[in-house]
Structures are given as structure tokens and as C-alpha cells.
Design a protein around this motif. Structure first.
Motif, PDB file in Angstrom:
ATOM      1  N   CYS A 233      -2.178  -1.342  -3.128  1.00  0.00           N
ATOM      2  CA  CYS A 233      -1.464  -2.499  -2.587  1.00  0.00           C
ATOM      3  C   CYS A 233      -1.946  -3.733  -3.337  1.00  0.00           C
ATOM      4  O   CYS A 233      -3.151  -3.977  -3.430  1.00  0.00           O
ATOM      5  CB  CYS A 233      -1.747  -2.637  -1.101  1.00  0.00           C
ATOM      6  SG  CYS A 233      -0.973  -4.091  -0.360  1.00  0.00           S
TER       7      CYS A 233
ATOM      8  N   THR B  28       0.201  -8.120   4.662  1.00  0.00           N
ATOM      9  CA  THR B  28       0.759  -7.423   3.501  1.00  0.00           C
ATOM     10  C   THR B  28       0.232  -5.997   3.440  1.00  0.00           C
ATOM     11  O   THR B  28       0.986  -5.060   3.169  1.00  0.00           O
ATOM     12  CB  THR B  28       0.403  -8.171   2.196  1.00  0.00           C
ATOM     13  OG1 THR B  28       0.883  -9.509   2.298  1.00  0.00           O
ATOM     14  CG2 THR B  28       1.006  -7.501   0.992  1.00  0.00           C
TER      15      THR B  28
ATOM     16  N   HIS C 168       2.401  -2.577   3.733  1.00  0.00           N
ATOM     17  CA  HIS C 168       2.294  -1.568   2.674  1.00  0.00           C
ATOM     18  C   HIS C 168       1.980  -0.203   3.285  1.00  0.00           C
ATOM     19  O   HIS C 168       2.646   0.791   2.982  1.00  0.00           O
ATOM     20  CB  HIS C 168       1.211  -1.985   1.681  1.00  0.00           C
ATOM     21  CG  HIS C 168       0.919  -0.970   0.623  1.00  0.00           C
ATOM     22  ND1 HIS C 168       1.785  -0.695  -0.405  1.00  0.00           N
ATOM     23  CD2 HIS C 168      -0.155  -0.156   0.432  1.00  0.00           C
ATOM     24  CE1 HIS C 168       1.272   0.239  -1.180  1.00  0.00           C
ATOM     25  NE2 HIS C 168       0.091   0.590  -0.695  1.00  0.00           N
TER      26      HIS C 168
ATOM     27  N   SER D 284       4.863   1.315   5.331  1.00  0.00           N
ATOM     28  CA  SER D 284       5.991   1.828   4.548  1.00  0.00           C
ATOM     29  C   SER D 284       5.844   3.324   4.254  1.00  0.00           C
ATOM     30  O   SER D 284       6.840   4.035   4.121  1.00  0.00           O
ATOM     31  CB  SER D 284       6.145   1.048   3.235  1.00  0.00           C
ATOM     32  OG  SER D 284       5.087   1.334   2.350  1.00  0.00           O
TER      33      SER D 284
END
Length: 175
Positions: A82, A89, A93, A96
Motif C-alpha cells: 500500500c 488509506t 487498501h 479491497s
């Protein structure tokens, strides 16, 4: 439509067995003709009732052959780093990887977090709490599906995966 006795992956709950298909028994519903899946998680307790036409994510578990192929592929998997370092964030990541509901993606996530944790430990620091939480959940989902597909215990698959990761060469990001 899934059949009674089939094993499915339901959302991010994990592997469930389809126990019944039909109007739910024992719970009040407004539409008594609507078909529901009655699912039992293979690990854990409780029963899940989900309308057949609800649009919730469900898929059959991987086959035995796909499970064996994935285990054989583990040593070649590479981390998916990442770029961001802030918590939001990083969480996006990691999340996902769960959205795809794919075993190989879960294995890549585990590989990525293990690689990051090893680097962090080599610097004399502790791995992040969020990293460890996402790694643990990914390992649970992956081991659960592989164990069911291969007819093995969760513990046997967990040990096999740990051995694969510990015995593999450096798994840094793909260049």
C-alpha cells in the motif's frame, strides 16, 4: 439457486452450509411466500436467513483442485504493498482484498501484511494493530474455505499455510 447441503461463501461471513431453501421457519416475515436460504456458518454459531433474491454476495466454495492449486501457488505469491501510510488509506487498501471474495486475493493480503510486519519487526517496532486484525481475518476466511474444500481441519490448513509462508523466500513486492 444453491442446493441444500452445498457450501457457499456468504459475504464476508465466510463459509456456510445451505441447510434449507424456502420460507423461513420460526421467524416472522412479511412475505410468507418469499424464498430464503437458511445458512449455518461452518465455524461459529447461529443461523443466517437471507432472501434468495436479496442480491447478497454468495458463491460456491472453491473446488478441491482449485484449493490444491492455490496451496501450491502460495510460495510464488508476492506482496501487494500500500502506497499510503495513513490509517484510512491502509484500511481501504486492506478492505479491497475482502471485496473480491477471492482466495488468492486473501493470500496476497496475508503475504503483504506478513512482509510489512517482518520489516517492522526488523526495525525494532511492533506490527500495527490494524495490520494484525486484517491479517487474522484474512487467514480465518482463507483457512476456512480451503479446509472445507479439501476436507481438512482448519488447524491443518492454518499450519500448512504458515509453513508455506515461513519457508518461502523473500516475498517483497513485484518489481
Amino acid at each position: 439457486m444453491f442446493q441444500i447441503g452445498e457450501y457457499v461463501v456468504y459475504e464476508n461471513t465466510g463459509v456456510c452450509r445451505v441447510e434449507r431453501v424456502g420460507p423461513p421457519v420460526g421467524i416472522p416475515v412479511s412475505d410468507k411466500e418469499r424464498l430464503y436460504y437458511e445458512l449455518s456458518p461452518v465455524r461459529g454459531t447461529g443461523t443466517i436467513f437471507i432472501p434468495v433474491d436479496a442480491g447478497a454476495f454468495m458463491r460456491p466454495i472453491i473446488t478441491r483442485e482449485e484449493g490444491l492449486a492455490l496451496l501450491a501457488k502460495l510460495p510464488q505469491l508476492r506482496a501487494a504493498p500500500c502506497a499510503g501510510r495513513d490509517q484510512r488509506t491502509l484500511a481501504e487498501h486492506y478492505h479491497s482484498f475482502f471485496e473480491s471474495h477471492d482466495c488468492e486475493d486473501l493470500a496476497r493480503l496475508i503475504c503483504s501484511i506478513r512482509s510489512k510486519s517482518e520489516e517492522t519487526l526488523s526495525q525494532g517496532k511492533k506490527p500495527g494493530k490494524m495490520d494484525l486484525q486484517y491479517q487474522k481475518r484474512a487467514e480465518e476466511l482463507l483457512c476456512e474455505e480451503l479446509a472445507t474444500a479439501l476436507g481438512a481441519t482448519f488447524e491443518e490448513i492454518d499450519a500448512a499455510i504458515q509453513n508455506e509462508f515461513e519457508g518461502a523466500p523473500d516475498r517483497g513486492p513485484v518489481q
